[in-house]
Design an enzyme around this catalytic site. Structure first.
Site, short mmCIF file in Angstrom:
data_model
loop_
_atom_site.label_atom_id
_atom_site.label_comp_id
_atom_site.label_asym_id
_atom_site.label_seq_id
_atom_site.Cartn_x
_atom_site.Cartn_y
_atom_site.Cartn_z
CD1 TRP A 38 0.06 -1.54 3.04
CD2 TRP A 38 0.71 0.59 3.28
NE1 TRP A 38 0.91 -1.48 4.12
CE2 TRP A 38 1.32 -0.18 4.29
CE3 TRP A 38 0.97 1.97 3.23
CZ2 TRP A 38 2.18 0.37 5.24
CZ3 TRP A 38 1.82 2.51 4.16
CH2 TRP A 38 2.42 1.72 5.15
CG ASN A 39 5.14 1.23 0.65
OD1 ASN A 39 4.78 0.54 -0.30
ND2 ASN A 39 6.38 1.28 1.06
CE LYS B 209 -3.36 -9.54 -2.32
NZ LYS B 209 -3.85 -8.30 -1.66
N PRO B 210 -3.88 -5.80 -5.52
CG PRO B 210 -5.04 -3.99 -6.36
CD PRO B 210 -5.10 -5.48 -6.26
CD GLU C 131 12.44 -5.50 -5.90
OE1 GLU C 131 13.07 -5.00 -4.95
OE2 GLU C 131 12.94 -5.65 -7.02
CG LEU C 132 11.20 -9.58 0.29
CD1 LEU C 132 11.70 -10.83 0.97
CD2 LEU C 132 9.70 -9.67 0.05
CB CYS D 117 11.12 -0.59 0.66
SG CYS D 117 11.25 0.19 -0.95
P1 NAD Z 1 2.64 -6.99 3.26
O1 NAD Z 1 3.72 -7.97 3.03
O2 NAD Z 1 1.83 -7.09 4.48
O3 NAD Z 1 1.59 -7.03 2.05
C1 NAD Z 1 1.98 -6.89 0.71
C2 NAD Z 1 0.95 -7.57 -0.19
O4 NAD Z 1 1.00 -8.98 0.00
C3 NAD Z 1 -0.48 -7.15 0.08
O5 NAD Z 1 -1.17 -7.07 -1.15
C4 NAD Z 1 -1.01 -8.30 0.94
O6 NAD Z 1 -2.40 -8.42 0.89
C5 NAD Z 1 -0.31 -9.49 0.28
N1 NAD Z 1 -0.11 -10.67 1.13
C6 NAD Z 1 0.16 -10.71 2.44
N2 NAD Z 1 0.35 -11.99 2.86
C7 NAD Z 1 0.19 -12.77 1.76
C8 NAD Z 1 0.25 -14.19 1.52
N3 NAD Z 1 0.54 -15.04 2.51
N4 NAD Z 1 0.03 -14.65 0.28
C9 NAD Z 1 -0.23 -13.80 -0.73
N5 NAD Z 1 -0.32 -12.44 -0.58
C10 NAD Z 1 -0.11 -11.94 0.65
O7 NAD Z 1 3.38 -5.61 3.11
P2 NAD Z 1 2.83 -4.16 3.35
O8 NAD Z 1 2.58 -3.94 4.81
O9 NAD Z 1 1.73 -3.86 2.39
O10 NAD Z 1 4.16 -3.33 2.92
C11 NAD Z 1 5.20 -3.09 3.81
C12 NAD Z 1 6.46 -3.87 3.51
O11 NAD Z 1 6.79 -3.82 2.13
C13 NAD Z 1 7.68 -3.31 4.23
O12 NAD Z 1 8.46 -4.34 4.78
C14 NAD Z 1 8.45 -2.61 3.12
O13 NAD Z 1 9.81 -2.42 3.39
C15 NAD Z 1 8.19 -3.49 1.96
N6 NAD Z 1 8.39 -2.80 0.69
C16 NAD Z 1 9.42 -3.17 -0.13
C17 NAD Z 1 9.66 -2.50 -1.32
C18 NAD Z 1 10.79 -2.88 -2.25
O14 NAD Z 1 10.81 -2.42 -3.39
N7 NAD Z 1 11.73 -3.71 -1.83
C19 NAD Z 1 8.83 -1.42 -1.67
C20 NAD Z 1 7.78 -1.07 -0.82
C21 NAD Z 1 7.56 -1.77 0.35
#
Ligand code: NAD
Length: 469
Positions: A131-132, A155-156, A224-225, A259
């Site tokens: 979402w960020n 899937k957003p 991308e974590l 991130c």
């Molecule tokens: P999140 O991992 O909670 O969710 C991301 C997406 O994954 C959402 O659409 C969510 O619904 C889905 N999801 C969650 N669990 C799932 C599963 N088990 N199976 C399938 N889909 C699933 O992350 P968030 O809170 O939305 O974002 C924050 C994190 O993202 C932070 O750690 C941040 O550093 C990281 N991030 C990384 C980058 C990058 O480019 N490396 C960019 C932005 C954000």
């Protein structure tokens, strides 16, 4: 009967921004099957036509209503939202410009024979996004995937699904599908047998689950974590106003929920008072905590009540808290957390050791550059990093030794990015790249066609089971 996910404005509690229908497994199956069915004819559509679609959609990205919607659902300042949407258009045009060269066949015909390298699309791609920065993080997947001849199902995040859905509707509907929901919907998508590639951006927990599921399906996944980016000021670095302004926004943009935010600040011992004064002064110039729809706001609320609780607990977990910037809102109206600098901590403190993903940043000191390098590289995350120095050669020499996918020099975050520079993590910050030519090639598999010279008319021949030399 659909169930719905509602999104409340994090800056104005109780204000509903919108809602989206939850896709169950049969809905996901229908979307993937449609994307798969459309893919082959899309892949055989001429590349000029494929990139024309990207340019046409990019041309619609000046829409003020979209920026306001993104600000209301995400809590990000409206100026930032405009910037993200505009930049997403710039990115799609960049992909359209680069694709002909990057995706071109490579043919060689010489004494060894004739070799064709073909950049073949995967098929239907699944994109799971956070979402960020929902617009750019989705376009980084949609643009290259479509250019390369894939179709895509997105899937957003349920925390910011509205503006990105509106944007995705502007692409041809058979090429780009959207399914909404939480982890269950995401898992149905990643585990679908017709999905040929997964592109995920998000946190480590979801990354592990998605990577494991994709592994079971033998589906390649870009992950991308998160990051825990160090910003290291070398002994010769100057704390100029402009540099401090960039650093402060490099930590607090999107309330630190980025991130690649500067998440740990390392300054030479003996200069911490000078640094803190310069940092606090910069924050007074550039940080305005306020309602995202006010133009002067540069930092809005965090995304949820739980995120606010988590960050407040980190601020209270030790050290001296220095509140930053100006508050221009009633913090009780939303999930507001005042940007804060924490001093007097060691590297074992949770806010230093783990990704804080919120508006708090620790200030740490070091006594020699080998020591700070080891501390910066400690830990499992390696997304971004920055080095600050008056001497670019010294900065680059130091940067080469960072365990980080992207190192910024004399800045940190958005201001240091380049469309041509691949971005992604090392270690547990993930694998695969976005941006740059690599970010386009990520959506292709190189397939080879080879006619050995030995077996062409007049060729020298070779024993039936010989290895070629
Ligand atoms: P999140 O991992 O909670 O969710 C991301 C997406 O994954 C959402 O659409 C969510 O619904 C889905 N999801 C969650 N669990 C799932 C599963 N088990 N199976 C399938 N889909 C699933 O992350 P968030 O809170 O939305 O974002 C924050 C994190 O993202 C932070 O750690 C941040 O550093 C990281 N991030 C990384 C980058 C990058 O480019 N490396 C960019 C932005 C954000």
């Amino acid at each position: 009967m659909s169930t719905w996910l509602e999104r409340e404005n994090p800056a104005r509690l109780g204000e509903l921004v919108g809602r989206v229908p939850v896709a169950d497994a049969p809905d996901v199956d229908e979307a993937v099957r449609a994307a798969d069915a459309a893919q082959r004819s899309w892949a055989s559509t001429p590349l000029e036509e494929r990139v024309r679609v990207l340019r046409e959609v990019a041309a619609t990205f000046d829409d003020e209503e979209l920026a306001v919607l993104l600000a209301r659902e995400s809590g990000k300042p409206v100026g930032d939202c405009r910037g993200e949407i505009r930049f997403s258009g710039v990115f799609l045009n960049w992909v359209a410009d680069r694709a002909p060269e990057v995706l071109a066949d490579v043919e060689t015909d010489d004494a060894s024979g004739r070799l064709l390298l073909r950049r073949r699309p995967f098929g239907a791609v699944a994109a799971i996004t956070p979402w960020n920065a929902p617009v750019i993080l989705t376009m980084l997947k949609v643009g290259p995937a479509l250019a390369a001849g894939n179709t895509i199902v997105v899937k957003p995040s349920p925390l910011a699904p509205l503006a990105i859905s509106e944007i995705l509707r502007r692409f041809p509907t058979d090429l780009v599908k959207v399914v909404h929901g939480e982890a269950e919907t995401g898992a149905a998508l990643v585990g679908h047998p017709l999905v040929r590639k997964v592109a995920f951006t998000g946190g480590e927990g979801a990354g592990r689950a998605i990577g494991a599921l994709a592994g079971r399906m033998i589906t390649p996944a870009v992950l991308e974590l998160g990051g825990n980016d160090p910003a290291v000021f070398l002994p010769d670095a100057e704390f100029t106003d402009a540099a401090m302004d960039r650093l402060v926004m490099g930590s607090f943009q999107s309330s630190g929920q980025v991130c690649m935010a500067a998440k740990r600040l390392y300054v030479p011992a003996g200069r911490e008072d000078e640094f803190r004064d310069a940092y606090v002064a910069a924050a007074l110039r550039v940080v305005v905590l306020g309602d995202p729809l006010e133009e002067e706001t540069t930092v809005g609320p965090v995304i949820t009540a739980q995120a606010a609780e988590r960050v407040r607990a980190l601020i209270a977990s030790g050290g001296e808290a220095v509140p930053l910037g100006r508050v221009a809102c009633d913090p009780e109206r939303g999930h507001y957390v005042r940007p804060t600098l924490l001093t007097g901590l060691d590297d074992g403190s949770p806010v230093v050791a783990d990704e804080q993903f919120g508006p708090v940043v620790p200030l740490l000191t070091y006594s020699d550059t080998e020591e700070v390098l080891a501390r910066a590289n400690a830990g499992e995350l390696g997304l971004g990093a920055s080095v600050w120095s008056a001497d670019e050669e010294r900065a680059f020499a130091f940067a080469r030794r960072f365990e980080a996918g992207f190192t910024f020099v004399n800045t940190h975050g958005r201001t240091g990015m380049a469309l041509r520079a691949p971005f992604g993590g090392v270690k547990r910050s993930g694998h695969g790249r976005e941006y740059g030519d690599e970010g386009i090639l990520e959506y292709t598999q190189t397939c080879s066609v080879h006619a050995p010279a030995a077996f062409r008319a007049g060729g020298a021949g070779m024993a039936a089971a010989a290895y070629p030399v």
